[in-house]
Design a protein around this motif. Structure first.
Motif, PDB file in Angstrom:
ATOM      1  N   GLY A  44       1.065  -1.122   0.020  1.00 10.54           N
ATOM      2  CA  GLY A  44      -0.098   0.001  -0.062  1.00 10.54           C
ATOM      3  C   GLY A  44       0.877   1.274  -0.194  1.00 10.54           C
ATOM      4  O   GLY A  44       1.489   1.703   1.206  1.00 10.54           O
ATOM      5  N   VAL A  66       4.533  -2.159  -2.941  1.00 12.58           N
ATOM      6  CA  VAL A  66       3.407  -3.008  -3.544  1.00 12.58           C
ATOM      7  C   VAL A  66       2.207  -2.290  -3.635  1.00 12.58           C
ATOM      8  O   VAL A  66       1.893  -1.706  -2.531  1.00 12.58           O
ATOM      9  N   LYS A  68      -2.010  -2.134  -5.330  1.00 13.84           N
ATOM     10  CA  LYS A  68      -2.949  -2.946  -6.480  1.00 13.84           C
ATOM     11  C   LYS A  68      -3.376  -1.720  -7.353  1.00 13.84           C
ATOM     12  O   LYS A  68      -3.951  -2.102  -8.393  1.00 13.84           O
ATOM     13  N   SER A  69      -3.062  -0.495  -7.182  1.00 17.47           N
ATOM     14  CA  SER A  69      -3.469   0.506  -8.106  1.00 17.47           C
ATOM     15  C   SER A  69      -2.486   0.935  -9.298  1.00 17.47           C
ATOM     16  O   SER A  69      -1.321   1.255  -9.092  1.00 17.47           O
ATOM     17  N   VAL A  72      -0.834   4.209  -9.155  1.00 16.29           N
ATOM     18  CA  VAL A  72       0.215   4.315  -8.184  1.00 16.29           C
ATOM     19  C   VAL A  72       1.385   3.815  -8.399  1.00 16.29           C
ATOM     20  O   VAL A  72       2.577   4.220  -8.178  1.00 16.29           O
ATOM     21  N   CYS A 120       0.222  -1.531   4.889  1.00 17.34           N
ATOM     22  CA  CYS A 120      -0.319  -0.374   5.211  1.00 17.34           C
ATOM     23  C   CYS A 120      -1.480   0.031   4.219  1.00 17.34           C
ATOM     24  O   CYS A 120      -1.590   1.247   3.635  1.00 17.34           O
ATOM     25  N   ASN A 137      -6.737  -9.576   2.291  1.00 17.56           N
ATOM     26  CA  ASN A 137      -6.142  -9.789   1.136  1.00 17.56           C
ATOM     27  C   ASN A 137      -4.634  -9.908   1.137  1.00 17.56           C
ATOM     28  O   ASN A 137      -4.069 -10.789   0.743  1.00 17.56           O
ATOM     29  N   SER A 156      -1.698  -0.417   9.602  1.00 17.78           N
ATOM     30  CA  SER A 156      -2.957   0.019   9.574  1.00 17.78           C
ATOM     31  C   SER A 156      -3.644   0.181  10.756  1.00 17.78           C
ATOM     32  O   SER A 156      -3.519  -0.595  11.721  1.00 17.78           O
ATOM     33  N   THR A 157      -4.668   1.081  11.189  1.00 20.86           N
ATOM     34  CA  THR A 157      -5.556   1.319  12.206  1.00 20.86           C
ATOM     35  C   THR A 157      -6.397   0.223  12.038  1.00 20.86           C
ATOM     36  O   THR A 157      -7.047   0.383  11.151  1.00 20.86           O
ATOM     37  N   GLU A 191       0.465   3.454  13.023  1.00 15.99           N
ATOM     38  CA  GLU A 191       1.129   4.427  12.398  1.00 15.99           C
ATOM     39  C   GLU A 191       0.393   5.588  12.839  1.00 15.99           C
ATOM     40  O   GLU A 191      -0.696   5.903  12.875  1.00 15.99           O
TER      41      GLU A 191
HETATM   42  N1  LIG Z   1      -3.599   9.070   6.274  1.00 16.82           N
HETATM   43  C1  LIG Z   1      -3.169   9.030   7.596  1.00 16.82           C
HETATM   44  O1  LIG Z   1      -2.926  10.400   8.060  1.00 16.82           O
HETATM   45  C2  LIG Z   1      -3.150   7.906   8.489  1.00 16.82           C
HETATM   46  C3  LIG Z   1      -2.424   8.051   9.813  1.00 16.82           C
HETATM   47  C4  LIG Z   1      -2.171   7.221  10.506  1.00 16.82           C
HETATM   48  C5  LIG Z   1      -2.800   5.951  10.188  1.00 16.82           C
HETATM   49  N2  LIG Z   1      -3.535   5.567   8.990  1.00 16.82           N
HETATM   50  C6  LIG Z   1      -4.071   4.394   8.649  1.00 16.82           C
HETATM   51  O2  LIG Z   1      -3.136   3.850   7.815  1.00 16.82           O
HETATM   52  C7  LIG Z   1      -3.833   2.895   6.862  1.00 16.82           C
HETATM   53  C8  LIG Z   1      -3.588   3.312   5.230  1.00 16.82           C
HETATM   54  O3  LIG Z   1      -4.014   4.725   5.153  1.00 16.82           O
HETATM   55  P1  LIG Z   1      -3.634   5.766   4.052  1.00 16.82           P
HETATM   56  O4  LIG Z   1      -4.120   6.977   4.387  1.00 16.82           O
HETATM   57  O5  LIG Z   1      -2.160   5.279   3.538  1.00 16.82           O
HETATM   58  O6  LIG Z   1      -4.663   4.989   2.857  1.00 16.82           O
HETATM   59  P2  LIG Z   1      -4.320   5.402   1.386  1.00 16.82           P
HETATM   60  O7  LIG Z   1      -5.652   5.149   0.824  1.00 16.82           O
HETATM   61  O8  LIG Z   1      -3.667   6.933   1.236  1.00 16.82           O
HETATM   62  O9  LIG Z   1      -3.401   4.420   0.628  1.00 16.82           O
HETATM   63  C9  LIG Z   1      -3.636   3.018   0.557  1.00 16.82           C
HETATM   64  C10 LIG Z   1      -2.997   2.390  -0.554  1.00 16.82           C
HETATM   65  O10 LIG Z   1      -3.221   0.997  -0.535  1.00 16.82           O
HETATM   66  C11 LIG Z   1      -3.597   0.552  -1.907  1.00 16.82           C
HETATM   67  N3  LIG Z   1      -4.282  -0.656  -1.824  1.00 16.82           N
HETATM   68  C12 LIG Z   1      -5.455  -1.026  -1.270  1.00 16.82           C
HETATM   69  N4  LIG Z   1      -5.862  -2.164  -1.368  1.00 16.82           N
HETATM   70  C13 LIG Z   1      -4.684  -3.019  -1.413  1.00 16.82           C
HETATM   71  C14 LIG Z   1      -4.184  -4.453  -1.745  1.00 16.82           C
HETATM   72  N5  LIG Z   1      -5.176  -5.032  -1.549  1.00 16.82           N
HETATM   73  N6  LIG Z   1      -3.088  -4.508  -2.127  1.00 16.82           N
HETATM   74  C15 LIG Z   1      -2.370  -3.505  -2.244  1.00 16.82           C
HETATM   75  N7  LIG Z   1      -2.390  -2.325  -2.023  1.00 16.82           N
HETATM   76  C16 LIG Z   1      -3.566  -1.974  -1.829  1.00 16.82           C
HETATM   77  C17 LIG Z   1      -4.053   1.557  -2.408  1.00 16.82           C
HETATM   78  O11 LIG Z   1      -4.193   1.571  -3.740  1.00 16.82           O
HETATM   79  C18 LIG Z   1      -3.353   2.913  -1.795  1.00 16.82           C
HETATM   80  O12 LIG Z   1      -2.412   3.289  -2.858  1.00 16.82           O
HETATM   81  C19 LIG Z   1      -5.220   2.924   7.107  1.00 16.82           C
HETATM   82  O13 LIG Z   1      -5.514   1.864   8.207  1.00 16.82           O
HETATM   83  C20 LIG Z   1      -5.186   4.249   7.994  1.00 16.82           C
HETATM   84  O14 LIG Z   1      -6.411   4.569   8.942  1.00 16.82           O
HETATM   85  C21 LIG Z   1      -3.571   6.889   7.926  1.00 16.82           C
END
Ligand SMILES: NC(=O)c1ccc[n+]([C@@H]2O[C@H](COP(=O)([O-])OP(=O)(O)OC[C@H]3O[C@@H](n4cnc5c(N)ncnc54)[C@H](O)[C@@H]3O)[C@@H](O)[C@H]2O)c1
Length: 479
Positions: A44, A66, A68-69, A72, A120, A137, A156-157, A191
């Motif tokens: 992610g 890694v 899936k998009s 990205v 992530c 997944n 992830s949270t 995180e």
């Molecule tokens: N954004 C924040 O400020 C923040 C801070 C702390 C914690 N978090 C937590 O971190 C986690 C991720 O958040 P984010 O903001 O980075 O999300 P995001 O949507 O910005 O990024 C997630 C990425 O994961 C990819 N993805 C989704 N499913 C996938 C799969 N099956 N295989 C591979 N890639 C896949 C998506 O294409 C995307 O690029 C969440 O649980 C969120 O709650 C986010």
């Protein structure tokens, strides 16, 4: 977990001595990570993953990104991200130049080729409840490629119990024979970045929160994370507590904002400037009242309380403050619109008017629009059958949801957004807006973030959350 509780009941629960610090120079594993022999796979490459990948690249590691998009993946191959996070593009580019950054679509191969795997991917669903499909997944793919001695971390949270009751069983099952603690290490590390300064947060600002499937996993987590977290590592006695730690942060902030919103609305009714009272109150060291505003958005604060509430409902436990806070914050877009249109009533009917909304991002300084209150504000104005809604944002340049709406346009051009507007509502506290005055905006202005300088606007055409210029006499509320 070592603990040093402050005597005042509201101070920090931990003394600096609770941060582990490990002499990582002697560790063979760390040498192998630094030499690139042991690769790190980051699943992610979004806000969190791209920042984590960057931090490890900056520490000299070999990183496999890694996602899936396809978009990205394509961007990453060119050393770029779709998110605006300082330092990420530079880290990606340098990593590619030094052949230390590889991009994979194949999640199983990434697990086969890596030693340390970090998950992530998102758990966010529009309902606010958790959607664990992506995390499950990725866990399955990691399990399929897992080798003896590997390390897996979930970043992830997640709702309580997810790591031990859902993710670990999937990894073990898919690996066929490998068992946590005896054959592989499992870490839960929530995180905690603040978007817009994520790399700095990880490298300098916060200690890492580390928990594991057992003592060996915790020890491994402490060793690994000490490589990049200069503030050290805080080891937590079990995974569930570490999961709760992150949810506590979200609930605290949501409840604090709800309190601010309630008090701001109260101040409006009694003729007090909430912002001035708040600033004075917060000069007392135990008072940290957050900001009132149009609503709470983003991937984190609105969703984490919902994770708690979903669990509470299942086990039939009251979480009244958490629930009430969500309801108060969810009601703010509609409340703000009602306040804003009061400015318009004297001049013309709301139906048929042009509304300009300043800001689509969920908060100032970022382009992230996830669960932004602006969407709810748009819905409220649509219910009032306004002629056109113009949304301005300096950073969010396109939006698939708004594209579908007939009478809504998104622009980065402020003049275009303001031209002939009947009412302007500031929704996002982008710093660019702080210098606006009545010479730039002719239309009435509702400041939904309390950030504009009121003295620069004609008071008959200006209102802000937490402020009511019609000073009430005490006899109105103090018989
Ligand atoms: N954004 C924040 O400020 C923040 C801070 C702390 C914690 N978090 C937590 O971190 C986690 C991720 O958040 P984010 O903001 O980075 O999300 P995001 O949507 O910005 O990024 C997630 C990425 O994961 C990819 N993805 C989704 N499913 C996938 C799969 N099956 N295989 C591979 N890639 C896949 C998506 O294409 C995307 O690029 C969440 O649980 C969120 O709650 C986010």
């Amino acid at each position: 977990m070592k603990e040093g509780r402050g005597g005042d009941g509201v101070g920090s629960s931990f003394s600096p001595s609770s941060y582990f610090s490990i002499d990582n120079q002697s560790s063979d594993i760390i040498k192998k990570i630094r030499s690139g022999e042991f690769k790190i796979a980051v699943y992610g490459l979004g806000h969190v993953g791209s920042s984590i990948a960057s931090v490890w690249l900056r520490a000299g590691a070999h990183v496999i990104g890694v996602d899936k998009s396809p978009n990205v993946l394509e961007n990453a191959k060119r050393g770029m991200t779709h998110i605006q996070e300082p330092g990420v593009n530079e880290a990606f580019t340098k990593g590619l130049d030094k052949s230390r950054f590889e991009i994979y679509e194949d999640a199983v191969k990434a697990s086969q080729d890596s030693y340390f795997k970090m998950i992530c991917v998102p758990v966010l669903a529009d309902s606010g409840s958790a959607d664990l499909a992506s995390v499950k997944n990725v866990a399955g793919a990691i399990g399929k490629g897992l080798k003896e001695g590997d390390v897996v971390a979930l970043n992830s949270t997640v709702p309580l119990g997810t790591t031990e009751d859902i993710i670990l069983p999937i990894i073990e099952k898919e690996s066929r024979i490998l068992k946590r603690e005896t054959d592989f290490y499992m870490i839960y590390n929530p995180e905690r970045i603040y978007e817009g300064r994520a790399i700095e947060d990880i490298e300098k600002r916060y200690p890492a929160i580390i928990s594991g499937a057992g003592p060996k996993s915790v020890e491994m987590g402490v060793k690994l994370y000490s490589m990049v977290f200069k503030k050290g590592v805080m080891a937590i006695s079990n995974i569930r507590t570490a999961e709760m730690e992150k949810l506590l942060e979200g609930v605290y902030r949501d409840a604090n904002i709800a309190l601010a919103n309630e008090l701001a609305k109260f101040c409006e009714q009694v003729g007090v400037d909430f912002w001035e009272a708040r600033e004075a109150a917060n000069s007392q060291p135990f008072c940290h009242i957050h900001k009132a505003g149009v609503g709470v958005g983003g991937a984190c604060i609105p969703t984490y309380p919902q994770f708690i509430l979903d669990t509470a409902d299942r086990i039939k436990v009251d979480c009244n403050i958490t629930r009430l806070s969500r309801n108060i914050n969810n009601s703010m877009p509609a409340y703000s619109v009602q306040q804003a249109i009061k400015l318009l009533h004297a001049r013309k009917n709301i139906a048929g008017s042009i509304i300009t909304l300043l800001g689509l991002a969920f908060r100032g300084g970022v382009s992230d629009t996830r669960l932004s209150p602006t969407y709810k504000v748009i819905e409220e104005f649509q219910k009032l059958k306004v002629k056109e809604i113009r949304v301005h944002d300096p950073l969010a340049k396109s939006d698939p949801f708004l594209l579908k709406e007939e009478n809504v346009i998104l622009t980065t051009n402020l003049n275009e957004a303001l031209k002939d507007a009947d009412l302007v509502m500031l929704v996002t506290d982008h710093p660019e807006y702080s210098n606006l005055t009545s010479s730039t905006i002719e239309a009435p202005v509702y400041d939904g973030r309390g950030m504009l300088d009121r003295s620069k606007f004609d008071h008959t055409k200006f209102a802000a959350i937490g402020i009511d210029d019609k000073i009430k006499t005490t006899t109105e509320y103090f018989p």
